[in-house]
Write a protein that holds these residues in place. Sequence first.
Motif, PDB file in Angstrom:
ATOM      1  N   UNK A  11       0.802  -1.226   0.000  1.00 38.63           N
ATOM      2  CA  UNK A  11       0.000   0.000   0.000  1.00 38.63           C
ATOM      3  C   UNK A  11       0.834   1.275   0.000  1.00 38.63           C
ATOM      4  N   UNK A  12       2.011   1.246   0.607  1.00 42.08           N
ATOM      5  CA  UNK A  12       2.874   2.425   0.632  1.00 42.08           C
ATOM      6  C   UNK A  12       3.303   2.864  -0.761  1.00 42.08           C
ATOM      7  N   UNK A  13       3.961   1.969  -1.522  1.00 38.56           N
ATOM      8  CA  UNK A  13       4.366   2.358  -2.883  1.00 38.56           C
ATOM      9  C   UNK A  13       3.181   2.671  -3.793  1.00 38.56           C
ATOM     10  N   UNK A  14       2.074   1.973  -3.600  1.00 41.31           N
ATOM     11  CA  UNK A  14       0.894   2.243  -4.424  1.00 41.31           C
ATOM     12  C   UNK A  14       0.353   3.646  -4.160  1.00 41.31           C
ATOM     13  N   UNK A  70      -1.013  14.601   0.877  1.00 42.34           N
ATOM     14  CA  UNK A  70      -1.213  13.796   2.077  1.00 42.34           C
ATOM     15  C   UNK A  70      -1.067  12.307   1.753  1.00 42.34           C
ATOM     16  N   UNK A  71      -1.582  11.862   0.621  1.00 43.84           N
ATOM     17  CA  UNK A  71      -1.392  10.475   0.200  1.00 43.84           C
ATOM     18  C   UNK A  71       0.068  10.146  -0.034  1.00 43.84           C
ATOM     19  N   UNK A  72       0.809  11.097  -0.607  1.00 46.53           N
ATOM     20  CA  UNK A  72       2.244  10.914  -0.828  1.00 46.53           C
ATOM     21  C   UNK A  72       2.984  10.801   0.508  1.00 46.53           C
ATOM     22  N   UNK A  73       2.654  11.667   1.441  1.00 48.09           N
ATOM     23  CA  UNK A  73       3.290  11.639   2.763  1.00 48.09           C
ATOM     24  C   UNK A  73       2.945  10.348   3.503  1.00 48.09           C
ATOM     25  N   UNK A  74       1.701   9.910   3.408  1.00 49.93           N
ATOM     26  CA  UNK A  74       1.300   8.664   4.071  1.00 49.93           C
ATOM     27  C   UNK A  74       2.013   7.461   3.460  1.00 49.93           C
ATOM     28  N   UNK A  75       2.188   7.460   2.146  1.00 47.08           N
ATOM     29  CA  UNK A  75       2.899   6.362   1.492  1.00 47.08           C
ATOM     30  C   UNK A  75       4.350   6.296   1.909  1.00 47.08           C
ATOM     31  N   UNK A  76       5.016   7.449   1.967  1.00 45.82           N
ATOM     32  CA  UNK A  76       6.409   7.484   2.398  1.00 45.82           C
ATOM     33  C   UNK A  76       6.520   7.083   3.868  1.00 45.82           C
ATOM     34  N   UNK A  77       5.585   7.542   4.690  1.00 45.40           N
ATOM     35  CA  UNK A  77       5.585   7.180   6.108  1.00 45.40           C
ATOM     36  C   UNK A  77       5.360   5.684   6.297  1.00 45.40           C
TER      37      UNK A  77
END
Length: 108
Positions: free
Chosen positions: A56-59, A80-87
């Motif tokens: 789910x992170x890379x997606x 926010x989706x980008x930050x959540x994926x990296x986190x």
Amino acid sequence: MSTATSTGTTTATSTGTTTSTAAGATRRHTTAEADNLAVASFLLGLPGLLIFNLVLGPLAIVLATLALVRGTRRRGRAVLGLVLGVTALAILAVTTFGGHGVLWQFGD
């Protein structure tokens, strides 16, 4: 009776109204798709913090990047989706290194 301009993007009807065809509809359609990608990246990044970090992170990162490149109106949600994926990937790295490379341990 309708007449079309040389570009084919605007049509004038006998009542005097003009309708936009390819250019406006394509721009609106692309923006709507980008908005949907931004929302999807947020919705996939959020549970990616807890479960399936590796998927789910890379997606979430890919979908957020696509939304930002395509010019979404929901820029905050895409970021926010980008930050959540990296986190999510950072949490995966911390838990993997914290467990000395062992993700699951059965028994002693």
